[in-house]
Scaffold this active site. Structure first.
Site, PDB file in Angstrom:
ATOM      1  N   TYR A  42       5.804  14.870 -22.031  1.00  0.00           N
ATOM      2  CA  TYR A  42       5.284  14.808 -20.656  1.00  0.00           C
ATOM      3  C   TYR A  42       4.373  13.613 -20.400  1.00  0.00           C
ATOM      4  CZ  TYR A  42       7.157  19.515 -20.583  1.00  0.00           C
ATOM      5  OH  TYR A  42       7.994  20.591 -20.680  1.00  0.00           O
ATOM      6  N   ALA A  43       4.405  12.607 -21.253  1.00  0.00           N
ATOM      7  CA  ALA A  43       3.559  11.423 -21.075  1.00  0.00           C
ATOM      8  C   ALA A  43       4.231  10.465 -20.097  1.00  0.00           C
ATOM      9  CB  ALA A  43       3.282  10.749 -22.415  1.00  0.00           C
ATOM     10  N   ASN A  44       4.106  10.797 -18.828  1.00  0.00           N
ATOM     11  CA  ASN A  44       4.680  10.026 -17.732  1.00  0.00           C
ATOM     12  C   ASN A  44       3.665  10.013 -16.602  1.00  0.00           C
ATOM     13  OD1 ASN A  44       7.556  10.150 -18.850  1.00  0.00           O
ATOM     14  ND2 ASN A  44       7.115  12.318 -18.563  1.00  0.00           N
ATOM     15  N   HIS A  86       6.829  19.346 -13.819  1.00  0.00           N
ATOM     16  CA  HIS A  86       7.652  18.275 -14.384  1.00  0.00           C
ATOM     17  C   HIS A  86       8.933  18.088 -13.571  1.00  0.00           C
ATOM     18  CE1 HIS A  86       9.020  15.457 -17.369  1.00  0.00           C
ATOM     19  NE2 HIS A  86      10.083  16.195 -17.670  1.00  0.00           N
ATOM     20  N   ASP A 142       7.867   7.959 -20.538  1.00  0.00           N
ATOM     21  CA  ASP A 142       8.145   8.011 -21.966  1.00  0.00           C
ATOM     22  C   ASP A 142       9.615   7.680 -22.206  1.00  0.00           C
ATOM     23  OD1 ASP A 142       9.608  10.366 -21.409  1.00  0.00           O
ATOM     24  OD2 ASP A 142       7.991  11.674 -22.072  1.00  0.00           O
ATOM     25  N   HIS A 181       0.829  -1.204   0.000  1.00  0.00           N
ATOM     26  CA  HIS A 181       0.000   0.000   0.000  1.00  0.00           C
ATOM     27  C   HIS A 181       0.866   1.257   0.000  1.00  0.00           C
ATOM     28  CE1 HIS A 181      -3.144   2.653   2.121  1.00  0.00           C
ATOM     29  NE2 HIS A 181      -3.389   2.631   0.820  1.00  0.00           N
TER      30      HIS A 181
END
Length: 139
Positions: A128-130, A106, A28, A20
């Site tokens: 920024y595709a993270n 970011h 990316d 948990h």
């Protein structure tokens, strides 16, 4: 041979060890990966596999209570942002538990990756595709 959807041994092992609030980063092709977390590099070439594909595989075995994304994703890559929100909402319905969404800069996102159990690198080339997935509990 494993029967489940997720066949990648390192990914399966990391998910099995998560508790948990533990975190795993899915990134990316360009995100710097810090020393410390396990690096699981799935990138083959630009776009393969895409972030959505990697996320789909991870979500077959992971209960998620929170997702963290860079706020820049909303303005720089709005279509990718909406697609991720849709995928997260679908997973929340499937797991029967809500998933909160948190945003940070970011730079703060890159710092946060240091506390992940693992960083999974996709071939995604969308800016920024993270995201960071924070584990929930199955009960």
């Amino acid at each position: 041979m494993k029967r489940g959807v997720l066949l990648n041994a390192p990914l399966s092992a990391v998910l099995a060890q998560m508790g948990h609030t533990d975190e795993i980063t899915v990134c990316d092709a360009g995100l710097p990966i810090p020393a410390g977390p396990e690096r699981i590099d799935l990138a083959l070439m630009a776009g393969t596999p895409g972030l959505s594909t990697v996320l789909t595989a991870l979500l077959t075995d992971l209960v998620v209570e929170k997702v963290i994304m860079a706020s820049e994703l909303k303005t720089v890559s709005p279509l990718a942002h909406q697609a991720l929100l849709d995928q997260i909402a679908e997973h929340a319905r499937d797991q029967g538990k809500p998933i909160s969404i948190e945003y940070c800069s970011h730079e703060a996102f890159k710092s946060r990756t240091h506390q992940s159990k693992a960083v999974v690198r996709s071939g995604e080339v969308t800016p920024y595709a993270n995201l960071i997935l924070c584990a929930g509990v199955a009960f």
